[in-house]
Design a protein around this motif. Structure first.
Motif, PDB file in Angstrom:
ATOM      1  N   ALA A 113      34.244  38.427  39.700  1.00  9.63           N
ATOM      2  CA  ALA A 113      33.163  39.402  39.879  1.00  9.63           C
ATOM      3  C   ALA A 113      33.253  40.064  41.251  1.00  9.63           C
ATOM      4  N   PRO A 114      34.129  41.067  41.384  1.00  9.28           N
ATOM      5  CA  PRO A 114      34.302  41.717  42.685  1.00  9.28           C
ATOM      6  C   PRO A 114      33.107  42.582  43.084  1.00  9.28           C
ATOM      7  N   HIS A 115      32.779  42.544  44.382  1.00  9.22           N
ATOM      8  CA  HIS A 115      31.745  43.401  44.968  1.00  9.22           C
ATOM      9  C   HIS A 115      32.245  43.926  46.309  1.00  9.22           C
ATOM     10  N   HIS A 116      31.819  45.130  46.659  1.00 16.65           N
ATOM     11  CA  HIS A 116      32.132  45.701  47.963  1.00 16.65           C
ATOM     12  C   HIS A 116      31.438  44.893  49.057  1.00 16.65           C
ATOM     13  N   ARG A 117      32.043  44.862  50.222  1.00 17.29           N
ATOM     14  CA  ARG A 117      31.481  44.072  51.332  1.00 17.29           C
ATOM     15  C   ARG A 117      30.041  44.437  51.653  1.00 17.29           C
ATOM     16  N   LYS A 176      44.972  40.705  46.059  1.00 12.94           N
ATOM     17  CA  LYS A 176      45.325  41.960  45.391  1.00 12.94           C
ATOM     18  C   LYS A 176      44.103  42.699  44.841  1.00 12.94           C
ATOM     19  N   SER A 177      42.956  42.055  44.866  1.00 16.32           N
ATOM     20  CA  SER A 177      41.728  42.714  44.427  1.00 16.32           C
ATOM     21  C   SER A 177      41.273  43.725  45.473  1.00 16.32           C
ATOM     22  N   LYS A 178      40.477  44.702  45.057  1.00 16.84           N
ATOM     23  CA  LYS A 178      39.874  45.623  46.019  1.00 16.84           C
ATOM     24  C   LYS A 178      38.810  44.926  46.861  1.00 16.84           C
ATOM     25  N   SER A 179      38.288  43.812  46.348  1.00 17.67           N
ATOM     26  CA  SER A 179      37.183  43.115  47.014  1.00 17.67           C
ATOM     27  C   SER A 179      37.617  41.740  47.497  1.00 17.67           C
ATOM     28  N   ASP A 180      36.877  41.229  48.488  1.00 19.74           N
ATOM     29  CA  ASP A 180      37.210  39.906  49.031  1.00 19.74           C
ATOM     30  C   ASP A 180      35.972  39.011  49.114  1.00 19.74           C
ATOM     31  N   ASN A 181      35.039  39.213  48.194  1.00 18.56           N
ATOM     32  CA  ASN A 181      33.803  38.419  48.177  1.00 18.56           C
ATOM     33  C   ASN A 181      34.043  37.048  47.542  1.00 18.56           C
ATOM     34  N   THR A 182      34.653  36.182  48.308  1.00 20.48           N
ATOM     35  CA  THR A 182      34.884  34.800  47.895  1.00 20.48           C
ATOM     36  C   THR A 182      34.799  33.901  49.116  1.00 20.48           C
TER      37      THR A 182
END
Length: 424
Positions: A304-308, A391-397
């Motif tokens: 579940a990617p989200h923008h910072r 490789k995802s556009k997001s790094d919310n992990t």
């Protein structure tokens, strides 16, 4: 032709050591201990060679939220995580509730050519929980199942009809099990940690009530319901009971729910905010037991990617969810290394059983004649999961910029090398 040499091949039911796999076009042509000549050779000594992983629960945000993720970046994250088949959920913008959007998603993935993508379409139009979608039309366009994931189908009559309707087409419903009335404004698990932090809690019962309902509706309709992202001990017990009763229910758990607990929320880090929330140590252990004894059928990431900017806000206002495709292998390998289960069970949970649930008979098993979807895993490789690896556009992990052990070092899709860890 592509040759994988000196392989330790792991299937759910057996292990073959020191064998060579010859791949011709998109199929496995031979598995043998004999020497074979080939122009392209990968030496797999000391590695695990497993069927390409299948993730039944991802969010690729495309169309509509491409600033978080799109089908291309999601595909790249998938193959970097050893995943060759993905099922993206319907909560796009507009919602994937019709054949046009389903077709767009399938065709875009084919153009990119990294993974097979089978959309999960919405159960109800606009995911409003009121009117069923045209399931037959959507399935013809390439969808494989239905879910309003992100939102529950609160109306029991609508859920009943959805189960009946989907089963007529040989499909099934994936349940986001949550009673929104019980959840309210909750943001973390209700219990000791919510009391200490002052953050509003989500009781375990908000999940369990809906799982109980959907199990009983599956019993009534004799249809297949799949329970998404199981997070509580009570949920595991309900699913275990349902299976003993012969009800057609399957279930999934995420790596974050069998790895982390709500104790992580003491630091108010929004990267630990997800729905369902992280629960207690007792819940975490119950999920692991459920995976071991077959109560929980598969592992899925709920990527579940989200923008910072959607996470870098007050906790109550932060988006729910974390990325998961590239942490699937290292987190699940932790259960192997701790002796909870072996690599055959790893393959069962991440590839064989998902293929069986989805009736994808050409994958999930490494054998002559099968589709050449293969992941080569190094369970000892250590690395920092940073901007170069992600490789995802997001790094919310919560695992971003942390040391991880274990990764896909080669991912092969339809006989082509689509990811090489060494070429970061």
């Amino acid at each position: 032709m592509l040759l994988l040499k000196n392989c330790t091949v792991i299937n759910f039911d057996k292990i073959e050591e020191n064998v060579n796999i010859l791949i011709n076009n998109d199929k496995i042509e031979d598995i043998t201990k004999e020497e074979i000549e080939s122009a392209t050779v990968i030496d797999c000594s000391g590695k695990y060679v497993v069927p390409g992983l299948i993730d039944m629960h991802v969010h690729f945000r495309d169309p509509g939220f491409e600033y978080k993720e799109d089908i291309e970046s999601g595909s790249k994250a998938a193959v970097a995580g050893g995943v060759t088949t993905c099922l993206p959920m319907a909560n796009t913008k507009p919602v994937n509730d019709n054949s046009s959007i389903t077709r767009y998603m399938v065709e875009k993935a084919k153009e990119i050519g990294l993974i097979d993508l089978f959309p999960i379409a919405a159960v109800t139009k606009g995911m409003k929980g009121e009117e069923l979608t045209e399931m037959g039309d959507i399935l013809e366009a390439g969808a494989i199942a239905f879910s309003d994931d992100g939102l529950p189908v609160m109306n029991s009559e609508v859920m009943r009809r959805a189960l009946e309707y989907a089963s007529q087409f040989g499909s099934f419903i994936i349940s986001h099990a949550e009673d929104k009335n019980l959840t309210g404004d909750g943001v973390i698990n209700e219990g000791k940690i919510s009391t200490i932090t002052g953050l509003k809690g989500i009781p375990a019962e908000s999940e369990e009530v809906m799982i109980a309902r959907d199990i009983l509706l599956a019993k009534l309709t004799k249809a297949h319901v799949h329970i998404a992202h199981v997070s509580t001990k009570g949920s595991v017990e309900l699913i275990r009971w349902a299976k003993k009763m012969g009800i057609n229910v399957t279930a999934e758990a995420t790596p974050h729910h069998f790895t982390l607990t709500d104790e992580e929320l003491l630091n108010y880090d929004t990267n630990y905010k997800m729905n369902p929330p992280l629960r207690t140590e007792e819940d975490k252990n119950a999920i692991i037991e459920g995976l071991k004894d077959g109560t929980i059928d598969i592992i899925a990431t709920d990527h579940a990617p989200h923008h910072r900017v959607e996470k870098f806000v007050e906790f109550d206002n932060a988006a729910f969810g974390i990325t998961g495709l590239q942490t699937l292998i290292p987190l699940t390998l932790n259960l192997v290394k701790s002796g909870q289960f072996d690599m055959k069970k790893f393959v069962y949970l991440t590839s064989y059983k998902p293929a069986e649930i989805l009736n994808l008979k050409d994958r999930g098993y490494i054998a002559k004649g099968k589709k050449a979807d293969i992941t080569v895993i190094d369970d000892k490789i250590e690395y920092i999961f940073d901007e170069k690896v992600n490789k995802s556009k997001s790094d919310n992990t919560p695992f971003f910029k942390k040391k991880l052990i274990g990764a896909a070092i080669y991912t092969i899709k339809d006989g082509k090398i689509v990811y090489d860890f060494h070429q970061q």
